[in-house]
Design a protein around this motif. Structure first.
Motif: not given
Ligand code: ATP
Ligand code: ATP
Ligand code: MG
Ligand code: MG
Lengths: 228, 228
Positions: B144-145, A40, B171, B148, A170-171, A166-167, A148, A45, A90
């Motif tokens: 993003g992370g 992270s 993320n 979070q 992720g969800n 981008d991810e 998403q 990104s 993202q």
């Protein structure tokens, strides 16, 4: 082909300076499927936004299919994005007061696709991510993973040359994520769609042929999933 | 203890009806660490919003520490949330024009914590998620992370009795996710913090003692990670 040489992105200065991307170079031949991984805050990104012509590097050279992006103005960059690049953000970035189908149609409107085709193209893109039954719901009525997937459909509806995701999972639960990766691999093989995908989940990142591993704004490893 | 009996949440009606949560019952004793899993759109966030008193069920009974939540008005629900519940939202929900530290301090302001303590409590919460060095950046300057993790710090700063975390590691790379789970497990053991966490990643969901598995708004499995 994407050719990046000595790209940097620096925020702030002096003690508050943040080198989000720091002297990064790589090439991505047409039709490649590349994953971007790393901790992270490591610059993934930021690098994606530069490749997608959404952000300008502080230094370095970026050639998109032979075109030196630094020489393009705002209008030309927007044209290049609209016609060649699909972007899955993202944070999804869906417009709140429009339905899923209207959100997916937006890139078609920018590309001047005739009105009569837009709705059916949007429904087809939503079908490919398993959401055609929610086409007329707006984002506030959708779950995180459903939003998403709408964002993924929106990035694919213009049949871009390059997909920057981008991810994208992720969800999403494992089964839905796997279906999305199946879709991306199919588009990569059948339509030679070039894909650059950020993913922090090794199980999905290793579906790509190549992994770029970022740490503190630099690429520390570049190779096959097995090597990295 | 949380006691939920016959809870449902229905949107729309007739052909457009969506049963987001459909006749769900479970109990969570104080000090438990429970994971919630299931496919995208299966009702996890909806259930979390009901447990967190952010949303009212369409039917069924919900007792929070012996209090029947249906009998509380808006003010009383807000008071209960502010004093007992920390919530990590799936979409972070950070305020854009405030710094990370200001975002983390918000629940302290609502709880009337004296001004002189708030900044140091916020910095301590940010330190626990590895972000004290970015305390004075606003969300647009964070990855993003990182956003979070600010959302996680904000949920923990009031030392809640119950933490509801909706995809807190969606993320985050594996190392950072593991550090967050270490933090949550430590708070669960040392402070008997009751935790309900949605996670689509089995590796992290199985850090909990118990998993509630949702499919189409219902709980299909409830047991230890090994059993589920
Ligand atoms: N306001 C609403 N109106 C109509 N349907 C809704 C609304 N909010 C949620 N839903 C639907 O309820 C179902 C459950 O949503 P929920 O957000 O709880 O799912 P989830 O399990 O959290 O999914 P994800 O893992 O994708 O975040 C979904 O099909 C969603 O589309
Ligand atoms: N506008 C900005 N001003 C200052 N710093 C910024 C800004 N935007 C990004 N950064 C910083 O640049 C670094 C890289 O950010 P980036 O979003 O590229 O990371 P990332 O690898 O995508 O992280 P994540 O996996 O958490 O999404 C981070 O430390 C971030 O805080
Ligand atoms: Mg990022
Ligand atoms: Mg959800």
């Amino acid at each position: 082909i994407i050719r990046v040489a000595g790209i940097s992105k620096v925020y702030g200065s002096g003690a508050a300076e943040v080198r989000a991307v720091d002297d990064v170079s790589f090439e991505i031949p047409e039709g490649d499927f590349v994953s971007v991984m790393g901790p992270s805050g490591s610059g993934k990104s930021t690098a994606m936004n530069i490749i997608g012509c959404l952000d300008v590097p502080t230094a370095g050279r970026y050639e998109f299919w032979g075109v030196d992006v630094a020489g393009l103005d705002h209008e030309e960059l927007a044209l290049l994005r609209r016609h060649y690049i699909g972007f899955v953000f993202q944070g999804f970035n869906l417009l709140p007061r429009m339905t899923a189908a209207e959100n997916v149609q937006l890139p078609l409107i920018y590309k001047n696709v005739p009105n009569s085709n837009r709705r059916s193209m949007a429904l087809e893109a939503l079908e490919s991510v398993g959401l055609s039954h929610r086409a007329d719901h707006d984002p506030s009525e959708l779950s995180g993973g459903q939003k998403q997937r709408v964002a993924i459909a929106r990035a694919l509806v213009t049949e871009p040359t390059l997909l920057l995701a981008d991810e994208p999972t992720g969800n999403l639960d494992t089964t839905t994520s796997s279906e999305i990766l199946d879709l991306l691999q199919r588009l990569n093989r059948e339509r030679t769609l070039t894909i650059v995908m950020v993913s922090h989940e090794p199980e999905f990142a290793s579906r790509a042929e190549r992994i770029l591993y970022f740490v503190d704004g630099r690429i520390t490893r570049d190779g096959t999933p097995r090597e990295v």
